[in-house]
Design an enzyme around this catalytic site. Structure first.
Site, PDB file in Angstrom:
ATOM      1  N   ASP A 127     -10.376  -4.009   4.012  1.00 28.51           N
ATOM      2  CA  ASP A 127     -11.546  -4.308   3.167  1.00 28.51           C
ATOM      3  C   ASP A 127     -12.677  -5.037   3.887  1.00 28.51           C
ATOM      4  OD1 ASP A 127      -9.513  -6.861   1.487  1.00 28.51           O
ATOM      5  OD2 ASP A 127     -10.668  -7.005   3.345  1.00 28.51           O
TER       6      ASP A 127
ATOM      7  N   HIS B  14      -4.754  -1.802  10.430  1.00 24.08           N
ATOM      8  CA  HIS B  14      -4.827  -0.516   9.715  1.00 24.08           C
ATOM      9  C   HIS B  14      -6.241   0.024   9.622  1.00 24.08           C
ATOM     10  CE1 HIS B  14      -0.869  -1.886   7.633  1.00 24.08           C
ATOM     11  NE2 HIS B  14      -0.639  -1.373   8.826  1.00 24.08           N
TER      12      HIS B  14
ATOM     13  N   CYS C  83     -22.286  16.202  15.210  1.00 25.51           N
ATOM     14  CA  CYS C  83     -21.765  17.580  15.422  1.00 25.51           C
ATOM     15  C   CYS C  83     -21.555  18.316  14.107  1.00 25.51           C
ATOM     16  CB  CYS C  83     -20.447  17.517  16.196  1.00 25.51           C
ATOM     17  SG  CYS C  83     -19.046  17.033  15.160  1.00 25.51           S
TER      18      CYS C  83
ATOM     19  N   SER D 120       3.664  -8.032   1.033  1.00 28.33           N
ATOM     20  CA  SER D 120       4.987  -7.747   0.462  1.00 28.33           C
ATOM     21  C   SER D 120       6.001  -7.493   1.573  1.00 28.33           C
ATOM     22  CB  SER D 120       4.899  -6.516  -0.452  1.00 28.33           C
ATOM     23  OG  SER D 120       4.409  -5.411   0.299  1.00 28.33           O
TER      24      SER D 120
ATOM     25  N   PRO E 128       2.784 -15.919  -4.021  1.00 28.48           N
ATOM     26  CA  PRO E 128       3.335 -16.389  -5.304  1.00 28.48           C
ATOM     27  C   PRO E 128       4.666 -15.723  -5.655  1.00 28.48           C
ATOM     28  CG  PRO E 128       1.432 -14.952  -5.662  1.00 28.48           C
ATOM     29  CD  PRO E 128       1.543 -15.168  -4.190  1.00 28.48           C
TER      30      PRO E 128
HETATM   31  C1  BV8 Z   1       3.952   4.492  11.425  1.00 28.07           C
HETATM   32  C2  BV8 Z   1      -4.450   1.715   5.411  1.00 28.07           C
HETATM   33  C3  BV8 Z   1       4.908   5.862  13.082  1.00 28.07           C
HETATM   34  C4  BV8 Z   1      -4.786   2.844   4.508  1.00 28.07           C
HETATM   35  C5  BV8 Z   1      -2.093   1.226   5.138  1.00 28.07           C
HETATM   36  C6  BV8 Z   1       9.944   6.345   5.414  1.00 28.07           C
HETATM   37  C7  BV8 Z   1       9.180   7.487   5.241  1.00 28.07           C
HETATM   38  C8  BV8 Z   1       7.909   7.609   5.813  1.00 28.07           C
HETATM   39  C9  BV8 Z   1       7.372   6.570   6.574  1.00 28.07           C
HETATM   40  C10 BV8 Z   1       8.151   5.432   6.710  1.00 28.07           C
HETATM   41  C11 BV8 Z   1       9.411   5.308   6.152  1.00 28.07           C
HETATM   42  N1  BV8 Z   1       9.906   4.085   6.487  1.00 28.07           N
HETATM   43  C12 BV8 Z   1       8.974   3.429   7.219  1.00 28.07           C
HETATM   44  C13 BV8 Z   1       7.929   4.247   7.372  1.00 28.07           C
HETATM   45  C14 BV8 Z   1       6.759   3.936   8.111  1.00 28.07           C
HETATM   46  C15 BV8 Z   1       5.616   3.570   7.168  1.00 28.07           C
HETATM   47  C16 BV8 Z   1       6.049   2.481   6.208  1.00 28.07           C
HETATM   48  O1  BV8 Z   1       6.115   1.334   6.582  1.00 28.07           O
HETATM   49  N2  BV8 Z   1       6.339   2.843   4.948  1.00 28.07           N
HETATM   50  C17 BV8 Z   1       6.842   1.835   4.014  1.00 28.07           C
HETATM   51  C18 BV8 Z   1       5.974   1.783   2.773  1.00 28.07           C
HETATM   52  C19 BV8 Z   1       8.272   2.219   3.677  1.00 28.07           C
HETATM   53  N3  BV8 Z   1       4.612   3.077   8.065  1.00 28.07           N
HETATM   54  C20 BV8 Z   1       3.746   3.936   8.594  1.00 28.07           C
HETATM   55  O2  BV8 Z   1       3.672   5.104   8.288  1.00 28.07           O
HETATM   56  C21 BV8 Z   1       2.839   3.340   9.648  1.00 28.07           C
HETATM   57  N4  BV8 Z   1       2.825   4.222  10.777  1.00 28.07           N
HETATM   58  O3  BV8 Z   1       5.024   4.011  11.192  1.00 28.07           O
HETATM   59  O4  BV8 Z   1       3.751   5.428  12.377  1.00 28.07           O
HETATM   60  C22 BV8 Z   1       4.413   6.695  14.173  1.00 28.07           C
HETATM   61  C23 BV8 Z   1       4.586   6.246  15.484  1.00 28.07           C
HETATM   62  C24 BV8 Z   1       4.170   7.056  16.521  1.00 28.07           C
HETATM   63  C25 BV8 Z   1       3.529   8.281  16.259  1.00 28.07           C
HETATM   64  C26 BV8 Z   1       3.324   8.685  14.931  1.00 28.07           C
HETATM   65  C27 BV8 Z   1       3.760   7.894  13.877  1.00 28.07           C
HETATM   66  C28 BV8 Z   1       1.420   3.215   9.130  1.00 28.07           C
HETATM   67  C29 BV8 Z   1       1.380   2.197   8.025  1.00 28.07           C
HETATM   68  C30 BV8 Z   1      -0.074   1.910   7.656  1.00 28.07           C
HETATM   69  C31 BV8 Z   1      -0.390   2.538   6.327  1.00 28.07           C
HETATM   70  N5  BV8 Z   1      -1.763   2.199   5.942  1.00 28.07           N
HETATM   71  N6  BV8 Z   1      -3.359   0.949   4.841  1.00 28.07           N
HETATM   72  C32 BV8 Z   1      -5.516   2.361   3.295  1.00 28.07           C
HETATM   73  O5  BV8 Z   1      -5.607   1.137   3.057  1.00 28.07           O
HETATM   74  O6  BV8 Z   1      -6.009   3.234   2.548  1.00 28.07           O
HETATM   75  S1  BV8 Z   1      -0.842   0.275   4.537  1.00 28.07           S
HETATM   76  C33 BV8 Z   1      -1.277  -0.608   3.162  1.00 28.07           C
HETATM   77  O7  BV8 Z   1      -0.116  -1.416   2.910  1.00 28.07           O
HETATM   78  C34 BV8 Z   1      -2.414  -1.591   3.285  1.00 28.07           C
HETATM   79  O8  BV8 Z   1      -2.917  -1.730   4.580  1.00 28.07           O
HETATM   80  C35 BV8 Z   1      -1.733  -2.904   2.859  1.00 28.07           C
HETATM   81  O9  BV8 Z   1      -2.355  -4.005   3.375  1.00 28.07           O
HETATM   82  C36 BV8 Z   1      -0.420  -2.675   3.483  1.00 28.07           C
HETATM   83  C37 BV8 Z   1       0.733  -3.557   3.245  1.00 28.07           C
HETATM   84  O10 BV8 Z   1       0.803  -3.862   1.913  1.00 28.07           O
HETATM   85  P1  BV8 Z   1       0.500  -5.395   1.555  1.00 28.07           P
HETATM   86  O11 BV8 Z   1      -0.702  -5.819   2.307  1.00 28.07           O
HETATM   87  O12 BV8 Z   1       1.727  -6.162   1.770  1.00 28.07           O
HETATM   88  O13 BV8 Z   1       0.092  -5.306   0.054  1.00 28.07           O
HETATM   89  P2  BV8 Z   1       1.057  -5.201  -1.219  1.00 28.07           P
HETATM   90  O14 BV8 Z   1       0.215  -4.776  -2.371  1.00 28.07           O
HETATM   91  O15 BV8 Z   1       2.275  -4.408  -0.843  1.00 28.07           O
HETATM   92  O16 BV8 Z   1       1.555  -6.706  -1.443  1.00 28.07           O
HETATM   93  C38 BV8 Z   1       0.619  -7.697  -1.839  1.00 28.07           C
HETATM   94  C39 BV8 Z   1       1.354  -9.016  -1.744  1.00 28.07           C
HETATM   95  O17 BV8 Z   1       0.425 -10.057  -2.017  1.00 28.07           O
HETATM   96  C40 BV8 Z   1       2.498  -9.170  -2.743  1.00 28.07           C
HETATM   97  O18 BV8 Z   1       3.626  -9.702  -2.096  1.00 28.07           O
HETATM   98  C41 BV8 Z   1       1.935 -10.181  -3.771  1.00 28.07           C
HETATM   99  O19 BV8 Z   1       2.959 -11.001  -4.294  1.00 28.07           O
HETATM  100  C42 BV8 Z   1       1.004 -10.968  -2.912  1.00 28.07           C
HETATM  101  N7  BV8 Z   1      -0.107 -11.612  -3.624  1.00 28.07           N
HETATM  102  C43 BV8 Z   1      -0.761 -11.176  -4.739  1.00 28.07           C
HETATM  103  N8  BV8 Z   1      -1.755 -12.043  -5.041  1.00 28.07           N
HETATM  104  C44 BV8 Z   1      -1.733 -13.038  -4.088  1.00 28.07           C
HETATM  105  C45 BV8 Z   1      -0.691 -12.760  -3.189  1.00 28.07           C
HETATM  106  N9  BV8 Z   1      -0.410 -13.556  -2.149  1.00 28.07           N
HETATM  107  C46 BV8 Z   1      -1.162 -14.656  -1.979  1.00 28.07           C
HETATM  108  N10 BV8 Z   1      -2.190 -14.996  -2.807  1.00 28.07           N
HETATM  109  C47 BV8 Z   1      -2.505 -14.211  -3.857  1.00 28.07           C
HETATM  110  N11 BV8 Z   1      -3.527 -14.549  -4.668  1.00 28.07           N
HETATM  111 ZN    ZN Z   2     -18.731  14.751  15.212  1.00 30.75          ZN
END
Ligand code: BV8
Ligand code: ZN
Length: 247
Positions: free
Chosen positions: A109, A124, A155, A194, A219
């Site tokens: 963001d 990311h 392009c 998370s 939290p």
């Molecule tokens: C990779 C950009 C390998 C896009 C994002 C099984 C099947 C397929 C894939 C996988 C699998 N197992 C693992 C994987 C890999 C996969 C993965 O991790 N999947 C998970 C979900 C199981 N990862 C990938 O694919 C990564 N790449 O592994 O590549 C590879 C290697 C070589 C060659 C080729 C490939 C890429 C991962 C990146 C994905 N892109 N974002 C977009 O934004 O549109 S990820 C996305 O999740 C965001 O970036 C986000 O930031 C991120 C993580 O989530 P969180 O930030 O933790 O957010 P969330 O909502 O989950 O949690 C919020 C937390 O805040 C909560 O805990 C809540 O309690 C807390 N909270 C709420 N309010 C507050 C607070 N805390 C404090 N104060 C508050 N006020």
């Molecule tokens: Zn271009």
């Protein structure tokens, strides 16, 4: 987690931050929640009937670039008016107080940059950067709404959001630098994530396994909570300013 336990964790963390030279922070969507930006997995993380996980993929974009662009354009519109909150600002002031501080974010963001953080790695990518599928040129573009799908001025190729989708590799140099920082820091702050998305989440375990003192600010419980040396069950916009005050 009792308030007393969180209070003790805050006092202990303040002391550790005061004496540490090398501090690393890993942030996730939660740090932007108090700015009004929906988190990924929270109740407000849905758009129409889609979840982020099935739109933020190369397959979804190849299948229906317009639909994926509509989602990103909607998110850009949502984020455009949002401001950094006291949590973002606290980490920017921590950087000014501690030259050895590195901020690693999973967020796309741009709010950490807007808050003034300079020593920042965006694992990311950025929702404000567009990349050409044909020539690879990238440009910063904050137009809201965009004419969809956007095309490259050089392009004519179609542009994509310059973010890392599920199944895509993160930038190897940024990842190496982040793991090296996690392995050598004295204190790590794990804020608003998370701890589910890899490889980003592993940075918290990496710090822990390299004898850093790791505190989680969230939290809610996460898979990392039991590993943390301290847990502050609070909103980051409240806890972070308290932690960095007086540093
Ligand atoms: C990779 C950009 C390998 C896009 C994002 C099984 C099947 C397929 C894939 C996988 C699998 N197992 C693992 C994987 C890999 C996969 C993965 O991790 N999947 C998970 C979900 C199981 N990862 C990938 O694919 C990564 N790449 O592994 O590549 C590879 C290697 C070589 C060659 C080729 C490939 C890429 C991962 C990146 C994905 N892109 N974002 C977009 O934004 O549109 S990820 C996305 O999740 C965001 O970036 C986000 O930031 C991120 C993580 O989530 P969180 O930030 O933790 O957010 P969330 O909502 O989950 O949690 C919020 C937390 O805040 C909560 O805990 C809540 O309690 C807390 N909270 C709420 N309010 C507050 C607070 N805390 C404090 N104060 C508050 N006020
Ligand atoms: Zn271009």
């Amino acid at each position: 987690m009792s308030d007393q336990a969180s209070h003790d964790s805050i006092q202990e963390t303040k002391k550790r931050l005061r004496y540490a030279r090398k501090i690393t922070a890993l942030t996730g969507a939660g740090i932007s929640a108090e700015s009004g930006v929906p988190t990924f997995r929270g109740a407000d993380g849905l758009w129409r009937q889609y979840s982020a996980a099935n739109l933020a993929t190369p397959e979804a974009f190849a299948r229906n670039p317009r639909l994926v662009w509509e989602w990103y354009d909607w998110r850009r519109g949502l984020i455009a008016g949002k401001k950094p909150n006291p949590g973002h600002n606290a980490l920017a002031s921590l950087e000014r107080a501690k030259p050895g501080f590195l901020l690693i974010t999973q967020n796309v963001d741009g709010l950490h940059r807007q808050a003034g953080s300079l020593n920042l790695r965006e694992l990311h990518g950025s929702i404000w950067r567009l990349r050409c599928l044909v020539c690879g040129n990238t440009r910063e573009d904050r137009t809201v709404p965009l004419a969809l799908p956007p095309h490259c001025a050089d392009c004519g190729g179609m542009l994509r959001p310059d973010v890392v989708w599920f199944g895509e590799a993160l930038d190897a140099a940024v990842l190496d630098e982040s793991f090296a920082a996690a392995a050598s820091c004295e204190v790590m702050l794990v804020v608003g994530t998370s701890a589910l998305v890899q490889p980003a989440a592993s940075l918290a375990w990496q710090a822990k396994h390299n004898n850093a003192w790791v505190v989680e600010i969230n939290p809610a419980d996460t898979p990392f909570s039991s590993e943390a040396d301290a847990v502050i069950r609070a909103l980051s916009g409240q806890a972070l300013p308290e932690l960095v005050a007086g540093l």
